[in-house]
Design a protein around this motif. Structure first.
Motif, PDB file in Angstrom:
ATOM      1  N   GLY A 126     -26.830  28.068   2.243  1.00  0.00           N
ATOM      2  CA  GLY A 126     -26.025  29.282   2.358  1.00  0.00           C
ATOM      3  C   GLY A 126     -24.899  29.411   1.355  1.00  0.00           C
ATOM      4  O   GLY A 126     -24.031  30.281   1.517  1.00  0.00           O
ATOM      5  N   LEU A 127     -24.892  28.561   0.316  1.00  0.00           N
ATOM      6  CA  LEU A 127     -23.828  28.651  -0.676  1.00  0.00           C
ATOM      7  C   LEU A 127     -24.368  29.215  -1.987  1.00  0.00           C
ATOM      8  O   LEU A 127     -25.487  28.895  -2.409  1.00  0.00           O
ATOM      9  CB  LEU A 127     -23.199  27.288  -0.939  1.00  0.00           C
ATOM     10  N   SER A 128     -23.554  30.031  -2.642  1.00  0.00           N
ATOM     11  CA  SER A 128     -23.876  30.592  -3.944  1.00  0.00           C
ATOM     12  C   SER A 128     -22.798  30.183  -4.935  1.00  0.00           C
ATOM     13  O   SER A 128     -21.754  29.653  -4.554  1.00  0.00           O
ATOM     14  CB  SER A 128     -23.958  32.124  -3.862  1.00  0.00           C
ATOM     15  N   ALA A 129     -23.062  30.445  -6.209  1.00  0.00           N
ATOM     16  CA  ALA A 129     -22.086  30.094  -7.237  1.00  0.00           C
ATOM     17  C   ALA A 129     -22.128  31.086  -8.378  1.00  0.00           C
ATOM     18  O   ALA A 129     -23.170  31.702  -8.660  1.00  0.00           O
ATOM     19  CB  ALA A 129     -22.344  28.690  -7.764  1.00  0.00           C
ATOM     20  N   ILE A 130     -20.999  31.234  -9.033  1.00  0.00           N
ATOM     21  CA  ILE A 130     -20.911  32.014 -10.264  1.00  0.00           C
ATOM     22  C   ILE A 130     -20.086  31.211 -11.251  1.00  0.00           C
ATOM     23  O   ILE A 130     -19.148  30.508 -10.862  1.00  0.00           O
ATOM     24  CB  ILE A 130     -20.276  33.405 -10.011  1.00  0.00           C
ATOM     25  N   SER A 131     -20.466  31.253 -12.526  1.00  0.00           N
ATOM     26  CA  SER A 131     -19.695  30.533 -13.538  1.00  0.00           C
ATOM     27  C   SER A 131     -19.322  31.469 -14.672  1.00  0.00           C
ATOM     28  O   SER A 131     -20.042  32.423 -14.972  1.00  0.00           O
ATOM     29  CB  SER A 131     -20.480  29.331 -14.078  1.00  0.00           C
ATOM     30  N   TRP A 132     -18.181  31.181 -15.274  1.00  0.00           N
ATOM     31  CA  TRP A 132     -17.727  31.855 -16.483  1.00  0.00           C
ATOM     32  C   TRP A 132     -17.603  30.802 -17.569  1.00  0.00           C
ATOM     33  O   TRP A 132     -16.886  29.814 -17.403  1.00  0.00           O
ATOM     34  CB  TRP A 132     -16.364  32.511 -16.273  1.00  0.00           C
ATOM     35  N   GLU A 133     -18.272  31.031 -18.683  1.00  0.00           N
ATOM     36  CA  GLU A 133     -18.152  30.150 -19.835  1.00  0.00           C
ATOM     37  C   GLU A 133     -17.419  30.884 -20.954  1.00  0.00           C
ATOM     38  O   GLU A 133     -17.652  32.071 -21.191  1.00  0.00           O
ATOM     39  CB  GLU A 133     -19.533  29.709 -20.330  1.00  0.00           C
ATOM     40  N   TRP A 134     -16.550  30.161 -21.630  1.00  0.00           N
ATOM     41  CA  TRP A 134     -15.773  30.719 -22.734  1.00  0.00           C
ATOM     42  C   TRP A 134     -16.163  29.961 -23.998  1.00  0.00           C
ATOM     43  O   TRP A 134     -15.564  28.943 -24.328  1.00  0.00           O
ATOM     44  CB  TRP A 134     -14.287  30.573 -22.451  1.00  0.00           C
ATOM     45  N   PRO A 135     -17.194  30.440 -24.720  1.00  0.00           N
ATOM     46  CA  PRO A 135     -17.696  29.714 -25.889  1.00  0.00           C
ATOM     47  C   PRO A 135     -16.631  29.573 -26.972  1.00  0.00           C
ATOM     48  O   PRO A 135     -15.918  30.523 -27.302  1.00  0.00           O
ATOM     49  CB  PRO A 135     -18.866  30.589 -26.373  1.00  0.00           C
ATOM     50  N   LEU A 153      -8.823  29.850 -18.276  1.00  0.00           N
ATOM     51  CA  LEU A 153     -10.068  30.387 -17.730  1.00  0.00           C
ATOM     52  C   LEU A 153     -10.095  30.256 -16.215  1.00  0.00           C
ATOM     53  O   LEU A 153     -10.540  31.184 -15.513  1.00  0.00           O
ATOM     54  CB  LEU A 153     -11.261  29.651 -18.350  1.00  0.00           C
ATOM     55  N   LEU A 154      -9.612  29.143 -15.699  1.00  0.00           N
ATOM     56  CA  LEU A 154      -9.536  28.953 -14.246  1.00  0.00           C
ATOM     57  C   LEU A 154      -8.689  30.047 -13.594  1.00  0.00           C
ATOM     58  O   LEU A 154      -9.087  30.642 -12.587  1.00  0.00           O
ATOM     59  CB  LEU A 154      -8.948  27.587 -13.935  1.00  0.00           C
ATOM     60  N   LYS A 155      -7.526  30.325 -14.164  1.00  0.00           N
ATOM     61  CA  LYS A 155      -6.639  31.332 -13.593  1.00  0.00           C
ATOM     62  C   LYS A 155      -7.241  32.725 -13.671  1.00  0.00           C
ATOM     63  O   LYS A 155      -7.073  33.537 -12.754  1.00  0.00           O
ATOM     64  CB  LYS A 155      -5.286  31.284 -14.292  1.00  0.00           C
ATOM     65  N   GLU A 156      -7.967  33.014 -14.750  1.00  0.00           N
ATOM     66  CA  GLU A 156      -8.601  34.325 -14.861  1.00  0.00           C
ATOM     67  C   GLU A 156      -9.639  34.521 -13.763  1.00  0.00           C
ATOM     68  O   GLU A 156      -9.721  35.603 -13.157  1.00  0.00           O
ATOM     69  CB  GLU A 156      -9.245  34.469 -16.243  1.00  0.00           C
ATOM     70  N   MET A 157     -10.435  33.493 -13.500  1.00  0.00           N
ATOM     71  CA  MET A 157     -11.434  33.612 -12.435  1.00  0.00           C
ATOM     72  C   MET A 157     -10.753  33.680 -11.077  1.00  0.00           C
ATOM     73  O   MET A 157     -11.174  34.456 -10.207  1.00  0.00           O
ATOM     74  CB  MET A 157     -12.430  32.455 -12.475  1.00  0.00           C
ATOM     75  N   TYR A 158      -9.708  32.898 -10.883  1.00  0.00           N
ATOM     76  CA  TYR A 158      -8.995  32.911  -9.605  1.00  0.00           C
ATOM     77  C   TYR A 158      -8.429  34.295  -9.317  1.00  0.00           C
ATOM     78  O   TYR A 158      -8.497  34.790  -8.187  1.00  0.00           O
ATOM     79  CB  TYR A 158      -7.876  31.874  -9.620  1.00  0.00           C
ATOM     80  N   ILE A 159      -7.879  34.940 -10.332  1.00  0.00           N
ATOM     81  CA  ILE A 159      -7.341  36.288 -10.166  1.00  0.00           C
ATOM     82  C   ILE A 159      -8.452  37.266  -9.800  1.00  0.00           C
ATOM     83  O   ILE A 159      -8.288  38.133  -8.929  1.00  0.00           O
ATOM     84  CB  ILE A 159      -6.613  36.740 -11.441  1.00  0.00           C
ATOM     85  N   VAL A 162     -15.908  27.486 -15.995  1.00  0.00           N
ATOM     86  CA  VAL A 162     -15.383  27.361 -14.638  1.00  0.00           C
ATOM     87  C   VAL A 162     -16.427  27.866 -13.656  1.00  0.00           C
ATOM     88  O   VAL A 162     -17.072  28.894 -13.896  1.00  0.00           O
ATOM     89  CB  VAL A 162     -14.076  28.163 -14.470  1.00  0.00           C
ATOM     90  N   VAL A 163     -16.589  27.142 -12.543  1.00  0.00           N
ATOM     91  CA  VAL A 163     -17.557  27.504 -11.518  1.00  0.00           C
ATOM     92  C   VAL A 163     -16.832  27.812 -10.222  1.00  0.00           C
ATOM     93  O   VAL A 163     -15.881  27.121  -9.848  1.00  0.00           O
ATOM     94  CB  VAL A 163     -18.558  26.360 -11.276  1.00  0.00           C
ATOM     95  N   ALA A 164     -17.269  28.852  -9.536  1.00  0.00           N
ATOM     96  CA  ALA A 164     -16.772  29.182  -8.203  1.00  0.00           C
ATOM     97  C   ALA A 164     -17.929  29.074  -7.223  1.00  0.00           C
ATOM     98  O   ALA A 164     -19.010  29.623  -7.471  1.00  0.00           O
ATOM     99  CB  ALA A 164     -16.187  30.581  -8.165  1.00  0.00           C
TER     100      ALA A 164
END
Length: 203
Positions: A31-40, A51-57, A190-192
């Motif tokens: 029941g868990l999903s994930a999304i990641s943001w990569e900053w090449p 990057l962590l703070k941007e995703m947290y916001i 960063v992964v959430a």
């Protein structure tokens, strides 16, 4: 400055996906999903905190107060007087992180396979610019979350304390974030992770 993130989504982290082998971290979860943001082109060592703070916001709508943090020191620590005295946060402070203004700090010492397993929780105010980056650069097993874990001192088995905290956050519809990759990699990612119903709201 326009930032171009590479975004990836895993609807079910228990099956093979493009983000990470989550079975290493969270085996037998459903029941868990994930999304990641990569900053090449922007390394974890220099830009992981940003990057962590941007995703947290994006997840929490703001980061005006601060962010919850949990970590486990790697490798296991020797069972010495100095380790038992300084505990998790004391050892982190020795590494140059300015922890004096961190809030609600808690340290735990549990028996491991060949030494002591040290875990810790703390709340990091947003005003402490750069200290999250220091933690990211220092520790391999460090996680951030939108809500605090339940700091149960009687969790069994004790060496699984950190994993128990993560499950408590998921069960209360919180989201856990962490940085992917090794310290010397050129890209930050960063992964959430959270319940599908929660993660789907930020896709």
């Amino acid at each position: 400055m326009t930032i171009s993130h590479v975004k990836r989504y895993a609807e079910d982290i228990s099956v093979k996906n493009e983000i990470y082998n989550f079975n290493e971290l969270l085996p037998n979860v459903v029941g868990l999903s994930a999304i990641s943001w990569e900053w090449p082109g922007y390394s974890r060592r220099k830009h992981g905190e940003q990057l962590l703070k941007e995703m947290y916001i994006a997840i929490n709508n703001n980061i005006s107060d601060g962010i919850h943090s949990m970590m486990q020191l790697v490798p296991e620590q020797p069972d010495t007087k100095i380790v038992n005295y300084k505990k998790t946060w004391g050892l982190i402070k020795n590494s140059g992180v300015q922890i004096d203004l961190f809030l609600k700090k808690e340290s735990f010492i549990d028996s491991g396979i060949s030494g002591l397993v040290l875990t810790g929780y703390g709340y990091i105010p947003t005003a402490l610019e750069g200290e999250v980056q220091k933690l990211i650069d220092l520790e391999e097993k460090i996680f951030f979350s939108t809500i605090p874990p339940k700091l149960d001192v009687d969790v069994f088995p004790q060496e699984k304390r950190l994993i128990k905290w993560l499950h408590i956050i998921f069960n209360n519809d919180g989201i856990v974030l962490f940085i992917l990759g090794r310290f010397d990699e050129n890209d930050a990612e960063v992964v959430a992770v959270g319940r599908k119903s929660v993660i789907d709201k930020i896709i």
